[in-house]
Structure formats: C-alpha cells, structure tokens
Write a protein that holds these residues in place. Structure first.
Motif, PDB file in Angstrom:
ATOM      1  N   ASP A   1       0.802  -1.230   0.000  1.00 43.47           N
ATOM      2  CA  ASP A   1       0.000   0.000   0.000  1.00 43.47           C
ATOM      3  C   ASP A   1       0.832   1.276   0.000  1.00 43.47           C
ATOM      4  O   ASP A   1       0.291   2.370   0.048  1.00 43.47           O
ATOM      5  N   GLY A   2       2.165   1.148  -0.049  1.00 38.61           N
ATOM      6  CA  GLY A   2       3.006   2.340  -0.151  1.00 38.61           C
ATOM      7  C   GLY A   2       3.463   2.918   1.167  1.00 38.61           C
ATOM      8  O   GLY A   2       4.227   3.885   1.189  1.00 38.61           O
ATOM      9  N   MET A   3       2.991   2.363   2.289  1.00 39.78           N
ATOM     10  CA  MET A   3       3.448   2.802   3.606  1.00 39.78           C
ATOM     11  C   MET A   3       4.215   1.671   4.277  1.00 39.78           C
ATOM     12  O   MET A   3       3.916   0.496   4.046  1.00 39.78           O
ATOM     13  N   PRO A   4       5.177   1.995   5.140  1.00 37.32           N
ATOM     14  CA  PRO A   4       5.956   0.952   5.802  1.00 37.32           C
ATOM     15  C   PRO A   4       5.140   0.247   6.876  1.00 37.32           C
ATOM     16  O   PRO A   4       4.080   0.726   7.301  1.00 37.32           O
ATOM     17  N   PHE A   5       5.641  -0.907   7.302  1.00 29.17           N
ATOM     18  CA  PHE A   5       5.086  -1.613   8.454  1.00 29.17           C
ATOM     19  C   PHE A   5       6.029  -1.400   9.624  1.00 29.17           C
ATOM     20  O   PHE A   5       7.164  -1.886   9.613  1.00 29.17           O
TER      21      PHE A   5
ATOM     22  N   GLY B   1       9.752  -2.229   4.892  1.00 24.88           N
ATOM     23  CA  GLY B   1       8.959  -1.593   3.833  1.00 24.88           C
ATOM     24  C   GLY B   1       9.243  -0.120   3.665  1.00 24.88           C
ATOM     25  O   GLY B   1       8.334   0.678   3.418  1.00 24.88           O
ATOM     26  N   PHE B   2      10.526   0.261   3.745  1.00 25.29           N
ATOM     27  CA  PHE B   2      10.899   1.678   3.713  1.00 25.29           C
ATOM     28  C   PHE B   2      10.989   2.250   2.298  1.00 25.29           C
ATOM     29  O   PHE B   2      11.202   3.454   2.130  1.00 25.29           O
ATOM     30  N   SER B   3      10.903   1.391   1.278  1.00 26.71           N
ATOM     31  CA  SER B   3      11.035   1.834  -0.123  1.00 26.71           C
ATOM     32  C   SER B   3      12.301   2.662  -0.282  1.00 26.71           C
ATOM     33  O   SER B   3      13.360   2.248   0.137  1.00 26.71           O
ATOM     34  N   GLY B   4      12.208   3.856  -0.867  1.00 27.41           N
ATOM     35  CA  GLY B   4      13.399   4.667  -1.093  1.00 27.41           C
ATOM     36  C   GLY B   4      13.713   5.610   0.048  1.00 27.41           C
ATOM     37  O   GLY B   4      14.548   6.509  -0.100  1.00 27.41           O
TER      38      GLY B   4
END
Length: 509
Positions: A343-347, A360-363
């Motif tokens: 969903d685009g947000m971290p856990f 789930g930090f993405s960039g």
C-alpha cells in the motif's frame, strides 16, 4: 583511458569499530537484531534512557543495505503525496510526511549530540518531470497537486515550470538533507558502547522462546530480555510461526536499485537531491567537493533476482547518466535493495506482544529507519506515538488495493514453475569460470556452482530456503538471488538478506 569503476559504495571508505561475536549467555532489557540504521539508532535512543541493550548482527555492523544507501535524507516519499491523500486521506498523508520531517530533525540533533563528523547539511530537494521525455499534462498537474498539498501542511514547497538541473516542471522542497551515513553510524556505535550497550558482530539470531523474560538464541548462547526489536532489512521470523511469517512476506516486494558514483565538473548542478516522476524513477544526489562535484545517480529498479544480466543494467544506467550529465566520469557502481509494501506505507510496530518489527521503507530507508527507532523506543517505554496506528503491522493486506497485492505476488508461481522447466546454463561444473556462478547440470540434477578467484569450486542446492524457488546468479554483486521473494545469498551459500533464514545447502562432489 579511465579505469574500470569500483564495485563498492562510496561510504565504505570509513572504517567502523570492530566488535566480538557473542560467546556467553547475557541478560538485557532489550535485544535488537540487525545493526543497520534502525537497529543502531534504536540502541542509541534506548541507551539515552538508561535501558540495557544488546545489539547483534549476523555479519559486520552497518555493512549491508545501510552501507549501500544513496544518502538522501528526505520526507518526500516514494508514494506520491497526492496518491497518499487519495488512498488514505489528507490527514494520514500529512502525518506520514511529518514522520519524515521529524526523522531528519532527529538525525540533525543526534549528529550535534554525539559530535559526529557526518557532514550533515541541509539542501533543497527537487521532484521533477523526467528529462528527455515528452511532457505529459497529467504529470504536470500531479506535480501541482503535490506542491499545493505540501503547502497546506505548512511545508516550504514551490511549483515551478522550470526547476534546477532538469529544466523541467517540478516542485522544490526546502530543508532536505544529506550526510555521510557510515560516519554517522560510527559515532553512534561509539556512544552506545560508552552508554554500556553491548554490540556483537558475526552473531546469528536463531530463535526466540516466549516467557518472562523472553529467551533468544544466537551463536548457541542465550540472551534473556524483556523486549525484542527485529531491525533487519527484511524481518526475521521471530515469535511468528512459519505460516504467519510467510503471509506477512506477501505484503512485501523486494527490488534492487542500481547506483553510480561519478565525478562531474564544478558547478554542473546546484547542490541538492533530485528525483523524477518516472516509474521506476531516477534519482540524483550532488555533493560539492573542493574543485569538482560528486554525483550519485541511480534508478533502473528491478525486482531482485529477475534481471537476466545485471551488467547490462549498469550499462543502461551509465548511458542515461551521460545523457543528462555528459561530462560525468563514473568511478563507482553498486547495488542496493529496497523493500516496498502493498500500500506504499511501511510496516512499523509490534508483530507480536513484546516483539517490534520495521520494514517496507522503499526509497526512504534512512528517514523511516530513524522514525522506526523513535517508535520502538516509545513502544518499549510505554509512551504514546502519533504514527503507531497509521503504520501498524497488523493492518489489512489489501489496505492499498487488491490489484497491486496480486501483481506483486504473481512472481512466486511463475518463477517457481518456469525455472524448473529451464535447461541448466552449463552441462558441467567444470565449465564454470573463475569468479562466476552458474546453474549447471551435475549428476543429472541442477546445482548452483560457484568458482572463486583462486579456482575453488562450491556446489550448492539451487532451491532458495524460503519457499524453494530456484536462485539466480547476480554477476554484478556476486550473489545468488531469489526471483520470487528477493532473498539473497553469498556465493558460497550464506544468507545475505531475507526472507530466507537458512543458507543454501552445500553439496559434496
């Protein structure tokens, strides 16, 4: 003629303190597994509160993805601001971006507290339309929306028809930052020791037994603790059962990002950080040196283990860099891995009672890793935290939409079947060259064969120890990568990154 680029991140020029392996049973308040940005920062913050901590790392501290960062410090998230507002609501989007602002402020404050020589400096950041691509009116409208939303949050954001470096429409965000990450972590590690914190390298977390206190097992020894923080890039199983842990992995997607370090002429680009609106996006960080500038340029993200020829990816990225900065002289190239969520947000939060995870930090690894440390500290100490419910680990797996969830998880059945039907790359281990890894035929079976630079051959079972997909050789990083869920292994089979927790099985000739 210029020399070939070094296959190592720019930050590895700083030597970190060395720590022993765990060789005895110990008792602490909090055990932290994983000595990257999240784990080291958590240990520091808890130590400041007088909490007894132990920090353990499977290999060397700060040598994995925290050392492969591009060192952007930004609250501008991978998921576009107007998309976040559309999916979660304006207040949730505001709170998420405020988390990044708080994290950057915390890094600046900690740098001052510990007297670090991390070269922290505030710079502007620019989100802009992709250079060299036809301008899409919808893209411009999206940039305007991002600027307007950010302004409504009280953020210094300005839309412009022409922005620095790109000469394309974009948004200028004030008060972003950059620094030297390994110098920062070196300072934190020194203070953690001064606070009485225990740090152990070459110490593999094995399991944890619930109880009061909990008992974790590592290197064959016991660590008794009140609380467990799993601060690995991709969370270890911890107290979760195998089925539950596997289901959690379906919410995550691991991507490899390709990075170049290059020397550019003085004054070529205003000092700052830059990203474009492509998917995957390209990013640039400019650092001012005495008589030149240094550029970190990256992109070409691809799911880990799914690129047939990583060297070609670097070639494409180099060609692209020379399109946008023709005078760039490439000196380094390296890979980093990012974990994206459905969903685009971290856990970030408790996975089980008294067990905290962050992924789930993405960039935005450094800002969200720091935010995770602040949240872990508050959770252990029983303090309220404004991001606890927003980033909760237990939220619905379809929080961001079922379609993305399905797309990301289609890889498992596809690669699981496809790679078993493929012929081996070579007919015999004898054909594997020095410094190479190949899937070969051996005794009528497929095996993963690696020959080191001295000629020593290692034969491994090619099945990833997570869910048995076949691994693939990554020639750019000399690793075995799993195309299904992104696990990575060293050439001789040891786990480099999860979700796998066990090494590839060694075979005997």
């Amino acid at each position: 003629m210029s020399s070939a680029p070094t296959h190592q991140s720019l930050w590895m020029n700083v030597t970190l303190p060395e720590f022993p392996a765990l060789q005895r049973d110990i008792d602490v308040d909090v055990l932290i597994v994983g000595a990257g940005v999240t784990g080291i920062t958590t240990a520091y913050l808890l130590g400041q509160e007088g909490v007894r901590v132990a920090l353990i790392e499977r290999e060397k501290v700060a040598s994995a993805d925290s050392a492969r960062t591009t060192a952007h410090l930004t609250y501008v998230t991978d998921e576009r601001l107007h998309h976040l507002a559309g999916k979660f609501g304006v207040e949730a989007a505001r709170k998420f971006w405020e988390g990044g602002i708080v994290a950057i402020d915390a890094i600046e404050r900690i740098t001052e507290e510990i007297g670090s020589d991390a070269e922290f400096v505030r710079v502007p950041g620019y989100l802009h339309a992709r250079i060299g691509q036809p301008l899409d009116p919808k893209d411009v409208e999206g940039l305007r929306k991002d600027a307007e939303l950010a302004q409504s949050f009280g953020i210094d954001a300005t839309f412009a028809d022409r922005t620095a470096y790109s000469n394309m429409p974009g948004v200028r965000f004030a008060q972003q930052a950059k620094f030297h990450p390994r110098r920062y972590l070196a300072g934190l590690l020194t203070v953690i020791q001064q606070q009485g914190g225990l740090v152990f390298e070459n110490t593999a977390f094995e399991s944890v037994d619930d109880g009061d206190p909990m008992t974790a097992h590592a290197n064959g020894h016991k660590i008794r603790c009140k609380y467990l923080v799993i601060a690995t890039h991709n969370p270890r199983m911890g107290k979760k059962g195998a089925v539950t842990a596997t289901l959690f992995q379906t919410k995550l997607a691991l991507y490899t990002s390709y990075v170049l370090g290059a020397r550019v002429p003085d004054g070529a680009v205003p000092e700052g950080v830059y990203w474009d609106t492509g998917d995957p996006y390209e990013y640039l960080r400019i650092e001012q040196r005495d008589d030149h500038q240094y550029a970190i340029f990256g992109g070409q993200d691809v799911k880990t283990g799914q690129e047939d020829d990583p060297e070609r990816v670097f070639d494409r990225l180099t060609a692209r860099l020379r399109e946008v900065l023709p005078q760039a002289q490439v000196e380094r190239r390296w890979l980093g891995q990012v974990v994206e969520t459905d969903d685009g947000m971290p856990f970030i939060g408790e996975n089980e009672e008294r067990e905290f995870v962050a992924t789930g930090f993405s960039g935005n690894g450094w800002t969200l890793g720091t935010l995770s440390a602040l949240m872990a500290r508050d959770r252990f100490l029983g303090r309220d935290n404004p991001w606890r419910s927003l980033l909760a680990v237990g939220r619905s797996p379809f929080h961001g939409g079922a379609w993305r969830y399905v797309q990301e998880n289609a890889d498992f059945p596809y690669y699981f079947v496809r790679d078993r039907l493929r012929r081996p790359e070579l007919d015999s281990p004898d054909q594997v060259g020095r410094g190479e890894g190949r899937i070969v035929s051996y005794q009528s079976k497929k095996v993963a064969a690696y020959r080191d630079d001295s000629g020593q051959l290692t034969l491994l079972a090619p099945q990833c120890t997570h869910l048995k997909c076949l691994v693939k050789w990554n020639s750019a990083d000399r690793t075995w990568d799993c195309p299904c869920h992104g696990s990575r292994f060293r050439p001789t089979g040891e786990v480099l990154g999860g979700p796998a927790e066990q090494p590839l099985k060694r075979l005997h000739e």
